[in-house]
Design a protein around this motif. Structure first.
Motif, PDB file in Angstrom:
ATOM      1  N   SER A  10       0.840  -1.198   0.000  1.00 58.28           N
ATOM      2  CA  SER A  10       0.000   0.000   0.000  1.00 58.28           C
ATOM      3  C   SER A  10       0.877   1.251   0.000  1.00 58.28           C
ATOM      4  CB  SER A  10      -0.896   0.029   1.240  1.00 58.28           C
ATOM      5  OG  SER A  10      -1.816  -1.022   1.216  1.00 58.28           O
ATOM      6  N   GLU A  11       0.466   2.236  -0.773  1.00 55.23           N
ATOM      7  CA  GLU A  11       1.145   3.532  -0.885  1.00 55.23           C
ATOM      8  C   GLU A  11       2.504   3.458  -1.581  1.00 55.23           C
ATOM      9  OE1 GLU A  11       1.130   5.696   2.800  1.00 55.23           O
ATOM     10  OE2 GLU A  11      -0.928   5.100   3.229  1.00 55.23           O
ATOM     11  N   ALA A  12       2.729   2.406  -2.353  1.00 52.23           N
ATOM     12  CA  ALA A  12       3.986   2.304  -3.112  1.00 52.23           C
ATOM     13  C   ALA A  12       3.954   3.149  -4.380  1.00 52.23           C
ATOM     14  CB  ALA A  12       4.277   0.848  -3.462  1.00 52.23           C
ATOM     15  N   GLY A  13       2.768   3.564  -4.818  1.00 50.70           N
ATOM     16  CA  GLY A  13       2.653   4.383  -6.020  1.00 50.70           C
ATOM     17  C   GLY A  13       2.068   3.650  -7.213  1.00 50.70           C
ATOM     18  N   ASP A  74      11.519   4.408  -0.371  1.00 52.14           N
ATOM     19  CA  ASP A  74      11.602   4.684   1.065  1.00 52.14           C
ATOM     20  C   ASP A  74      10.896   3.625   1.917  1.00 52.14           C
ATOM     21  OD1 ASP A  74       8.984   5.317   0.435  1.00 52.14           O
ATOM     22  OD2 ASP A  74       9.107   7.405   1.098  1.00 52.14           O
ATOM     23  N   GLU A  75      10.632   2.459   1.335  1.00 51.80           N
ATOM     24  CA  GLU A  75       9.967   1.395   2.094  1.00 51.80           C
ATOM     25  C   GLU A  75      10.923   0.815   3.136  1.00 51.80           C
ATOM     26  OE1 GLU A  75       7.866  -1.578  -0.126  1.00 51.80           O
ATOM     27  OE2 GLU A  75       6.856  -0.085  -1.348  1.00 51.80           O
ATOM     28  N   PRO A  76      10.396   0.487   4.322  1.00 51.28           N
ATOM     29  CA  PRO A  76      11.262  -0.033   5.381  1.00 51.28           C
ATOM     30  C   PRO A  76      11.563  -1.525   5.268  1.00 51.28           C
ATOM     31  CG  PRO A  76       9.037   0.243   6.203  1.00 51.28           C
ATOM     32  CD  PRO A  76       9.051   0.770   4.793  1.00 51.28           C
ATOM     33  N   VAL A  96      10.844   0.874  -9.099  1.00 47.92           N
ATOM     34  CA  VAL A  96      11.130   1.613  -7.876  1.00 47.92           C
ATOM     35  C   VAL A  96      10.549   3.014  -8.031  1.00 47.92           C
ATOM     36  CG1 VAL A  96      12.917   2.445  -6.306  1.00 47.92           C
ATOM     37  CG2 VAL A  96      13.261   0.306  -7.561  1.00 47.92           C
ATOM     38  N   THR A  97       9.622   3.369  -7.143  1.00 44.19           N
ATOM     39  CA  THR A  97       9.005   4.694  -7.163  1.00 44.19           C
ATOM     40  C   THR A  97       9.554   5.529  -6.006  1.00 44.19           C
ATOM     41  OG1 THR A  97       7.170   3.909  -5.803  1.00 44.19           O
ATOM     42  CG2 THR A  97       6.882   3.811  -8.202  1.00 44.19           C
ATOM     43  N   LYS A  98       9.155   6.762  -5.971  1.00 45.77           N
ATOM     44  CA  LYS A  98       9.545   7.699  -4.899  1.00 45.77           C
ATOM     45  C   LYS A  98      11.064   7.802  -4.757  1.00 45.77           C
ATOM     46  CE  LYS A  98       5.250   6.820  -2.437  1.00 45.77           C
ATOM     47  NZ  LYS A  98       4.611   6.516  -1.162  1.00 45.77           N
ATOM     48  N   ILE A  99      11.752   7.808  -5.896  1.00 45.72           N
ATOM     49  CA  ILE A  99      13.213   7.861  -5.877  1.00 45.72           C
ATOM     50  C   ILE A  99      13.732   9.213  -5.390  1.00 45.72           C
ATOM     51  CG2 ILE A  99      13.525   6.075  -7.617  1.00 45.72           C
ATOM     52  CD1 ILE A  99      13.905   8.279  -9.702  1.00 45.72           C
ATOM     53  N   ASP A 100      12.851  10.208  -5.315  1.00 49.47           N
ATOM     54  CA  ASP A 100      13.241  11.533  -4.849  1.00 49.47           C
ATOM     55  C   ASP A 100      12.975  11.744  -3.360  1.00 49.47           C
ATOM     56  OD1 ASP A 100      10.487  11.370  -5.269  1.00 49.47           O
ATOM     57  OD2 ASP A 100      10.306  13.528  -5.594  1.00 49.47           O
ATOM     58  N   TYR A 103      14.026   9.961   2.279  1.00 54.75           N
ATOM     59  CA  TYR A 103      14.306   8.712   2.991  1.00 54.75           C
ATOM     60  C   TYR A 103      14.592   7.552   2.040  1.00 54.75           C
ATOM     61  CZ  TYR A 103      12.193  11.545   6.601  1.00 54.75           C
ATOM     62  OH  TYR A 103      11.904  12.567   7.463  1.00 54.75           O
ATOM     63  N   ALA A 104      14.777   7.865   0.765  1.00 53.18           N
ATOM     64  CA  ALA A 104      14.996   6.820  -0.241  1.00 53.18           C
ATOM     65  C   ALA A 104      16.291   6.065   0.015  1.00 53.18           C
ATOM     66  CB  ALA A 104      15.017   7.434  -1.637  1.00 53.18           C
ATOM     67  N   ASN A 105      16.205   4.752  -0.145  1.00 51.56           N
ATOM     68  CA  ASN A 105      17.378   3.886  -0.101  1.00 51.56           C
ATOM     69  C   ASN A 105      17.312   3.010  -1.349  1.00 51.56           C
ATOM     70  OD1 ASN A 105      19.466   2.128   0.402  1.00 51.56           O
ATOM     71  ND2 ASN A 105      18.955   1.830   2.559  1.00 51.56           N
ATOM     72  N   VAL A 106      17.618   3.617  -2.475  1.00 54.29           N
ATOM     73  CA  VAL A 106      17.482   2.961  -3.776  1.00 54.29           C
ATOM     74  C   VAL A 106      18.328   1.687  -3.883  1.00 54.29           C
ATOM     75  CG1 VAL A 106      17.749   3.246  -6.268  1.00 54.29           C
ATOM     76  CG2 VAL A 106      16.747   5.089  -4.903  1.00 54.29           C
TER      77      VAL A 106
END
Length: 163
Positions: A10-13, A74-76, A96-100, A103-106
């Motif tokens: 959920s909320e991954a984009g 930024d998923e834990p 991989v979303t939210k790369i910006d 808290y991103a750990n690509v």
């Protein structure tokens, strides 16, 4: 365009990515059920988060040409186990979303997707559009259809139909 199946937390984009790929206006809406459009299948994150309904993901994947695990940078933690492609008979890609995100750990998320045996990983910023052209180019490749005889022969050698 090849039909894309999106699964992830959920909320991954997933829904935002689906709206962008279909040329729709981006609007937040909670995905309550599996939406199978003509080019994208969007699923609720709860399907991936629950063992009770997770098997439904495998069933819906048969309607697609490509299966994608969507993971925010930024998923834990990862919901998907290594080698989870074993239940698929479609190519598996990672997105991989939210790369910006601050808290991103690509690299960590990339490792999770590599462990899942994603054959290709795309890095997407849903807000700026970075990385979308590469994904669209991949999805525009023709779908290779094989006969039942070809599938049986490849299966006897332990190969997937796209190899």
């Amino acid at each position: 365009m090849r039909k894309l199946f999106l699964m992830g937390r959920s909320e991954a984009g997933k829904t935002t990515l689906s709206q962008i790929l279909k040329g729709e206006k981006i609007a937040y809406k909670k995905t309550q059920y599996t939406y199978a459009g003509d080019s994208v299948i969007d699923t609720p994150g709860e399907y991936a988060e629950s063992k009770e309904v997770g098997v439904g993901l495998a069933c819906f994947s048969f309607e697609a040409d490509v299966v994608a695990i969507v993971a925010a940078a930024d998923e834990p933690f990862s919901l998907f186990t290594p080698n989870c492609n074993a239940f698929l008979n479609r190519p598996l890609i990672g997105i991989v979303t939210k790369i910006d995100s601050p808290y991103a750990n690509v690299p960590m998320v990339t490792q999770w997707l590599e462990n899942c045996c994603c054959e290709k990983i795309f890095y997407i910023n849903n807000m700026t559009g970075d990385g979308l052209e590469e994904l669209r180019a991949y999805l525009s490749l023709p779908v290779r259809r094989i006969s039942l005889e070809e599938a049986k022969e490849k299966q006897s050698r332990g190969l997937a139909d796209w190899q």
